[in-house]
Design an enzyme around this catalytic site. Structure first.
Site, PDB file in Angstrom:
ATOM      1  N   ASP A  81       2.619   1.530  10.993  1.00  0.00           N
ATOM      2  CA  ASP A  81       3.564   1.370   9.878  1.00  0.00           C
ATOM      3  C   ASP A  81       4.965   1.002  10.356  1.00  0.00           C
ATOM      4  OD1 ASP A  81       1.540   2.285   7.981  1.00  0.00           O
ATOM      5  OD2 ASP A  81       1.924   4.291   8.783  1.00  0.00           O
ATOM      6  N   HIS A  96      -0.570  -4.265   5.338  1.00  0.00           N
ATOM      7  CA  HIS A  96       0.835  -4.619   5.164  1.00  0.00           C
ATOM      8  C   HIS A  96       0.952  -5.709   4.107  1.00  0.00           C
ATOM      9  CE1 HIS A  96      -0.526  -7.349   8.468  1.00  0.00           C
ATOM     10  NE2 HIS A  96       0.089  -8.238   7.718  1.00  0.00           N
TER      11      HIS A  96
END
Length: 434
Positions: A12, A40
């Site tokens: 992340d 993402h």
């Protein structure tokens, strides 16, 4: 030319944004490991594209895209993701997307057993906590791969006489093993086989020998970008085991997941969040279970793309980053979400660990040790101003530049890009000499 984008922490970090920035310069974008357990979002001309398994190079109309042999593939999710991208305007995506014939298949029964296995692993862990699986069947698929009982893409699309019957036999054996293992494991194998018989024809046009594909591209001087999934601290060998994913998410996984010799790799870009986050359980030395942690979570909108789970938040851990740098050999760094720190008066940075007063030389492999360390911090002054509109490195506040310089000096790697906001264009480039 082969360049690689890798996550340096627990995932992340914002790898997708850097890939989005770079992808227009490349002929090929490849995925080397993982499955649809990462995610993402890329925004192009106001359109949001969500990527989980497919390479982000699909947003570049001139770019070919490869799912490598190190990836594990859930075929229904592959087609669902592809159809979503097509519906948003990427109508030629099928013509530019290829799958390694050696990639292993994730079946629905792998996903069913994922949660059952999670419960077992939590009972075997030292603290009784869950590993934190996404439930996508990734771990069980890598387990069948390691035990040499898995099924690969070429097994599915093989049209030689008797090939389907052999596929069906091996598949039923895998299901039977799980039924024996978990007792009341009820599963409709016939229904899944029927679906895969249909997928068999649909999948064939995508399948290539990825070794030939990649080495022909290298021979032809194509520009190749490898898009890393997850991050080094989730690597099956070098991460916080067992709170890791089931593949090699570092530079080693790039070589084995695409059939590349190390000598062909040029640049390795490490993506680093300006603070630290992780999803799920596992040790997290710089975690802030306080107002600072909540502030980072709220300002940074720290919720997972794939699972929606809240991310745990803490200060930047340079012990982790230095360890990650040793293994992956970053040639330059991308610091992301620096703007999340805009309102902090002071910003602590973790620089070393001590155990019972003794300084540790490196990030420890033993979680019993890691869970007991004390973190030594250096507190740097904040800049307390909005940097989201800044487009030039020299225009950053002095204290922001000092923060970045501290990181560079500590790990010995230059910072080439700095994320200054959530917008696609909010990325400052910094000239580096290598």
């Amino acid at each position: 030319m082969v360049n690689v984008v890798l996550g340096s922490q627990w995932g992340d970090e914002g790898k997708g944004k850097l890939v989005d920035l770079l992808v227009g310069k490349y002929d090929i974008v490849a995925r080397a490991a993982g499955g649809n357990n990462a995610g993402h979002t890329i925004v192009v001309k106001g359109v949001k594209y969500d990527f989980h398994m497919l390479p982000s190079g699909l947003v570049n109309p001139n770019c070919q895209n490869l799912i490598g042999n190190g990836v594990v593939m859930h075929v229904p999710s592959f087609f669902a993701e592809l159809e979503q991208l097509e519906a948003k305007g990427l109508t030629d995506a099928r013509e530019r997307l290829f799958i390694s014939s050696r990639a292993h298949l994730v079946f629905d029964f792998h996903q069913r057993t994922d949660k059952l296995r999670e419960a077992e692993l939590s009972g075997a862990s030292t603290d009784g906590k869950n590993i934190g699986t996404t439930g996508k069947g990734i771990g069980p698929t890598y387990a069948t791969k390691a035990s040499r009982s898995g099924l690969r893409v070429h097994h599915l699309v093989n049209d030689e006489p008797g090939a389907w019957e052999e596929f069906e036999t091996k598949y039923r054996r895998l299901v039977q093993t799980r039924q024996q293992r978990y007792g009341d494991f009820e599963y409709d194998a016939d229904a899944e086989l029927a679906r895969y018989k249909k997928y068999r024809e649909e999948l064939k046009p995508f399948v290539v020998d990825s070794v030939v594909f990649m080495h022909n591209a290298i021979r032809d001087n194509k520009k190749i970008l490898v898009e890393g999934a997850n991050a080094l601290m989730l690597d099956i060998d070098f991460g916080t085991y067992p709170y890791v994913t089931s593949s090699n998410t570092g530079i080693g996984g790039v070589c084995t997941g695409l059939g590349l010799p190390p000598r062909v790799i040029d640049e390795v870009y490490g993506v680093v969040k300006a603070y630290t986050t992780r999803v799920g359980e596992g040790p997290f030395p710089t975690e802030q279970l306080n107002e600072s942690g909540e502030k980072l979570q709220n300002i940074g909108a720290e919720f997972g793309v794939t699972t929606g789970r809240k991310r745990r938040c803490g200060w930047l851990d340079l012990v982790v980053l230095k360890y990650s740098t040793l293994i992956n050999g970053y040639t330059s760094l991308n610091i992301t979400k620096l703007d999340v720190l805009d309102t902090f008066k002071e910003i602590p940075v973790g620089v070393s660990y001590t155990l019972r007063g003794k300084k540790l030389d490196l990030f420890p492999e033993d979680l019993n040790v890691l869970g007991k360390v004390d973190v030594e911090y250096v507190t740097l002054p904040g800049w307390e101003q909005d940097i989201t509109k800044i487009t030039e490195y020299e225009d950053l506040p002095e204290n922001a530049k000092k923060y970045l310089k501290f990181i560079e000096d500590f790990v010995g790697v230059p910072i080439e890009w700095v994320g200054t906001g959530p917008a696609r264009e909010s990325m400052v480039y910094k000239q580096v000499s290598k």
